[in-house]
Write an enzyme that holds these catalytic residues in place. Structure first.
Site, short mmCIF file in Angstrom:
data_model
loop_
_atom_site.label_atom_id
_atom_site.label_comp_id
_atom_site.label_asym_id
_atom_site.label_seq_id
_atom_site.Cartn_x
_atom_site.Cartn_y
_atom_site.Cartn_z
N THR A 1 -10.44 -14.41 8.89
CA THR A 1 -10.11 -15.80 9.18
C THR A 1 -10.87 -16.32 10.38
O THR A 1 -11.31 -17.48 10.41
CB THR A 1 -8.60 -15.96 9.40
OG1 THR A 1 -7.89 -15.35 8.32
CG2 THR A 1 -8.19 -17.43 9.48
N LYS B 1 1.43 -6.59 10.72
CA LYS B 1 1.11 -6.82 12.12
C LYS B 1 2.24 -6.33 13.02
O LYS B 1 2.00 -5.93 14.18
CB LYS B 1 0.83 -8.31 12.37
CG LYS B 1 -0.51 -8.78 11.82
CD LYS B 1 -0.71 -10.26 12.10
CE LYS B 1 -2.06 -10.76 11.60
NZ LYS B 1 -3.19 -10.21 12.35
#
Length: 239
Positions: free
Chosen positions: A88, A165
């Site tokens: 990203t 994450k």
């Protein structure tokens, strides 16, 4: 390489921390893919593992400015070529190169080119909305179509990414990630790109019925090849 021989390899600067576990996996791959008989045969890596980079998935994020500052600092510290194991964040690739004056070994380009080399015509991408937009452009430029998750499944995918994450690499998360790949294959994907560097932490080729492309692994291989002079370095922006 003899300890007395001059080191002609390029110094790699890595913009990392997005997320930390994916960056550490990238560093492990760099070491594993380097043909070395001793310490001195490995490439030098300057790392900024910065988990404080603003979330790339939020509108109005200041990620670009932070990444530009990181890139400039790596250049000042002696880096000669850059890499960034975050899909990203490549939305800021031009800014990073302008700020540093250094070439960036492009993760998105690496993944899209691998799909082209496989002969795929329709390519599924498991990634954030931002990463999917980037892949759509690169794939279209090489006459390939993109297959993406529908809106509801995309939201579920993002929830899975934040679980990873947060440190959850367990069986449930693994099944969720394999399910997204299965959706893409069912929609006609002839190859699946892991368009988020967290995805390969919980899945691999054995989880996908078509060719599975891990751009992070391919990026590590390219970085080693470029730094050792086995592959030309990409041109710096504006060169």
């Amino acid at each position: 390489m003899s300890e007395d021989a001059p080191d002609t390899s390029l110094v790699l600067g890595v913009l990392g921390g997005m997320g930390p576990a994916a960056t550490l996996e990238f560093l492990r791959q760099l070491q594993a893919f380097t043909p070395a008989k001793g310490d001195q045969d490995h490439i030098r890596v300057l790392m900024d593992l910065n988990p404080k980079v603003p979330d790339r998935n939020l509108l109005g994020s200041a990620a670009g400015a932070v990444l530009a500052e990181m890139a400039g600092a790596l250049a000042g510290a002696g880096a000669e070529v850059l890499a960034m194991p975050c899909n990203t964040a490549h939305a800021h690739a031009d800014l990073i190169q302008r700020a540093s004056g250094l070439p960036l070994i492009d993760l998105i380009e690496t993944g899209a080119s691998a799909a082209r080399d496989l002969g795929a015509r329709r390519v599924g991408v498991i990634g954030t909305k931002g990463a999917t937009r980037l892949y759509r452009e690169y794939l279209a430029a090489q006459a390939m179509g993109l297959v993406s998750l529908d809106a509801d499944r995309q939201e579920e995918f993002m929830a899975t990414i934040y679980k990873i994450k947060g440190g959850d690499l367990g069986p449930a998360v693994q099944r969720e990630m394999a399910g997204y790949a299965a959706d893409l294959v069912a929609a006609g994907a002839e190859a699946v790109i892991a368009g988020c560097t967290e995805a390969p932490l919980v899945m691999g080729a054995h989880d996908v019925r078509v060719a599975f492309i891990d751009p992070g692994e391919l990026l590590a291989r390219r970085c080693v090849a470029v730094c050792l002079g086995l592959e030309p370095a990409p041109a710096a922006l504006g060169a």
